[in-house]
Scaffold this motif. Structure first.
Motif, short mmCIF file in Angstrom:
data_model
loop_
_atom_site.label_atom_id
_atom_site.label_comp_id
_atom_site.label_asym_id
_atom_site.label_seq_id
_atom_site.Cartn_x
_atom_site.Cartn_y
_atom_site.Cartn_z
N ARG A 157 26.94 3.67 -14.72
CA ARG A 157 27.20 4.98 -15.33
C ARG A 157 27.37 6.04 -14.24
NH1 ARG A 157 22.30 6.19 -18.33
NH2 ARG A 157 23.35 8.15 -18.81
N LEU A 158 26.62 5.92 -13.18
CA LEU A 158 26.73 6.88 -12.08
C LEU A 158 28.07 6.76 -11.38
CD1 LEU A 158 25.35 9.04 -10.32
CD2 LEU A 158 24.40 7.19 -8.94
N PRO A 163 37.61 13.10 -12.83
CA PRO A 163 38.02 14.27 -12.04
C PRO A 163 37.09 15.46 -12.20
CG PRO A 163 39.90 13.29 -13.16
CD PRO A 163 38.69 12.61 -13.70
N TRP A 164 36.57 15.67 -13.42
CA TRP A 164 35.68 16.81 -13.67
C TRP A 164 34.39 16.66 -12.87
CZ3 TRP A 164 36.19 21.52 -15.43
CH2 TRP A 164 35.07 22.25 -15.85
N ALA A 165 33.79 15.47 -12.93
CA ALA A 165 32.55 15.23 -12.19
C ALA A 165 32.79 15.23 -10.69
CB ALA A 165 31.93 13.90 -12.63
N THR A 166 33.97 14.77 -10.27
CA THR A 166 34.28 14.74 -8.84
C THR A 166 34.20 16.12 -8.23
OG1 THR A 166 35.69 12.80 -9.13
CG2 THR A 166 36.04 14.09 -7.15
N ALA A 167 34.59 17.14 -9.00
CA ALA A 167 34.52 18.52 -8.50
C ALA A 167 33.11 18.89 -8.07
CB ALA A 167 35.03 19.49 -9.57
N LEU A 183 25.95 14.53 -15.18
CA LEU A 183 26.02 13.91 -13.86
C LEU A 183 24.72 14.15 -13.10
CD1 LEU A 183 27.55 12.49 -11.58
CD2 LEU A 183 28.53 14.70 -10.94
N ARG A 184 24.18 15.36 -13.23
CA ARG A 184 22.91 15.67 -12.55
C ARG A 184 21.81 14.74 -13.03
NH1 ARG A 184 22.70 20.76 -13.84
NH2 ARG A 184 21.21 20.61 -15.55
N ARG A 186 22.19 11.72 -14.29
CA ARG A 186 22.45 10.35 -13.82
C ARG A 186 22.03 10.18 -12.37
NH1 ARG A 186 27.21 11.19 -16.85
NH2 ARG A 186 28.56 11.34 -15.01
N ILE A 187 22.33 11.18 -11.54
CA ILE A 187 21.90 11.12 -10.14
C ILE A 187 20.38 11.11 -10.05
CG2 ILE A 187 21.88 12.36 -7.93
CD1 ILE A 187 24.71 13.33 -8.57
N ALA A 188 19.73 11.96 -10.85
CA ALA A 188 18.26 12.03 -10.83
C ALA A 188 17.65 10.71 -11.28
CB ALA A 188 17.77 13.18 -11.72
N ALA A 189 18.24 10.08 -12.30
CA ALA A 189 17.71 8.79 -12.78
C ALA A 189 17.84 7.72 -11.71
CB ALA A 189 18.46 8.38 -14.05
N ALA A 190 19.00 7.68 -11.03
CA ALA A 190 19.19 6.71 -9.95
C ALA A 190 18.19 6.97 -8.82
CB ALA A 190 20.61 6.79 -9.42
N ASP A 191 17.99 8.26 -8.49
CA ASP A 191 17.06 8.60 -7.42
C ASP A 191 15.63 8.15 -7.75
OD1 ASP A 191 19.08 9.66 -5.96
OD2 ASP A 191 18.48 11.76 -6.17
#
Length: 434
Positions: A157-158, A163-167, A183-184, A186-191
């Motif tokens: 998922r991360l 394109p929107w998230a890439t920005a 996205l925030r 998903r990054i926090a969950a991975a971290d």
């Protein structure tokens, strides 16, 4: 307009520019800046051999720092990069990688056992499952069942970044705002999961005997938790998606070249029997695949000072881009370059400026050897366990996903039958019999 053409056309666009303008030309890409493309191996060799203080690869990769972190080996330069590379080299030595081959084979075999028979399906998701599991088990060394399941769910998922998230990855400050809250999260969950793995390794009483990359880096004791996190996410992103894509392209190419496929199946059997000739041909298939369908189509260096190159004086701030697809697709370098021909790779000595799917110079991918072994092992297990149907369909076009060139339709394949590898390697079980 050039940014749009690059996103939509990628290799086709730069190849058209090379035909029109020659072996060196300039592109101006919105959000990136001025790029000078190089198609002459002599000029590319100059870049790869150049002073790393002048040719900054980390700066060229800075667009990835929002996801990878600002201490990732991919986005740092100069002394910091040299030191980080020294710390991370041991887990990727040939002997260390060879110890992981058995686990790679087990992971591949387990996945292949669940493939449908007689029905067309996309290979790319299956390859992604295999390569993610290899990373989780050999690099991170995850063993806790609940955390492994969570990582299997969170990481794909991360990596599905549009394109929107890439920005927001280009400008991490955007992550504070509500449009990017998904996205925030998903990054926090991975971290959270990665930091939990790091804590487990630090407390592991068997740390001294573990062969996982994370354990070896923790044993070294020179990286903080944050630095370890950045390297893990880098290995997950760079080592998982690219290898899965390379394997998918290999299957896409093999199923359109029956003679090569038959030869690769024989090589898989001889490789499984311990014959080095089988390994050599499977390696040749992987190398030729990475030549004709490299997962990324260029590499870059940002100039920190003016440089004389290819008869031009290039100013500081320019990004010079050795054009991988231009060189790999050159008839002058590879006669009849459009032809998929693994035999050209058997016994060949490949120059670092004429075959560079893993980059070059002091920035050549640390995991190149790991990726090549993984491709060989996974291809071997596929080819000896299933019979692939060939097709006369036109080859799948390349589609740009983030910075990776994936098969547009996911490398669709059909398994005609499964092979019983426990007995005669040539015996097949009928599709109806499973």
């Amino acid at each position: 307009m050039q940014a749009a053409l690059s996103l939509r056309g990628g290799p086709r666009f730069v190849a058209a520019c090379a035909r029109r303008y020659g072996s060196i030309f300039t592109l101006r890409i919105a959000s990136i800046g001025t790029l000078v493309y190089l198609a002459d191996p002599a000029d590319i060799k100059t870049v790869f051999a150049g002073d790393p203080r002048v040719f900054h690869a980390g700066e060229a990769n800075s667009l990835l720092s929002g996801l990878l972190g600002d201490t990732s080996i991919l986005v740092i330069d100069d002394r910091a990069h040299a030191e980080r590379r020294r710390l991370m080299s041991a887990p990727f030595h040939r002997e260390a990688v060879a110890r992981q081959a058995g686990l790679m084979a087990e992971i591949a075999a387990e996945n292949i056992a669940g493939w449908p028979v007689g029905r067309r399906f996309a290979a790319l998701p299956k390859m992604s499952e295999i390569t993610l599991e290899v990373i989780l088990r050999t690099v991170i060394g995850a063993t806790d069942p609940a955390r492994l399941a969570a990582l299997r769910e969170v990481m794909p998922r991360l990596l599905k970044v549009g394109p929107w998230a890439t920005a927001a990855l280009v400008n991490p400050k955007l992550l504070r705002h509500w449009p990017w809250r998904g996205l925030r999260r998903r990054i926090a969950a991975a971290d959270r999961l990665l930091y939990a793995e790091i804590a487990d390794r630090r407390a592991d009483p068997n740390l001294a005997t573990s062969t996982a990359v994370l354990a070896m880096l923790v044993r070294d004791g020179e990286m903080s938790d944050r630095e370890l996190r950045d390297q893990l996410i880098t290995l997950l992103v760079a080592g998982h998606d690219t290898t899965a894509t390379g394997l998918s392209w290999a299957l896409e190419r093999l199923t359109r070249h029956p003679d090569v496929l038959a030869k690769a199946v024989r090589a898989a059997e001889t490789s499984a029997a311990g014959d080095p000739a089988g390994d050599e041909y499977l390696d040749a298939v992987a190398k030729e695949t990475l030549r004709v369908r490299p997962p990324v189509f260029d590499v870059g260096r940002v100039l920190t000072e003016p440089v004389e190159l290819a008869g031009y004086r290039l100013p500081a701030g320019v990004l010079v881009a050795p054009g991988m697809v231009l060189v790999h697709g050159s008839d002058a370098v590879y006669p009849d370059a459009d032809r998929f021909d693994p035999d050209r790779m058997v016994g060949a000595t490949l120059g670092p400026a004429t075959w560079f799917p893993f980059g070059g110079g002091n920035r050549r991918c640390l995991g190149a050897g790991f990726a090549m072994v993984e491709m060989r092992v996974v291809l071997r297990e596929i080819l000896r366990r299933v019979e692939l149907s060939t097709t006369t369909a036109t080859g799948e076009r390349q589609k740009l996903k983030h910075v990776i060139l994936v098969p547009r339709r996911g490398a669709r394949i059909t398994v005609a039958a499964t092979r019983d590898v426990a007995t005669a390697t040539t015996s097949h079980r009928a599709a109806a019999g499973g």
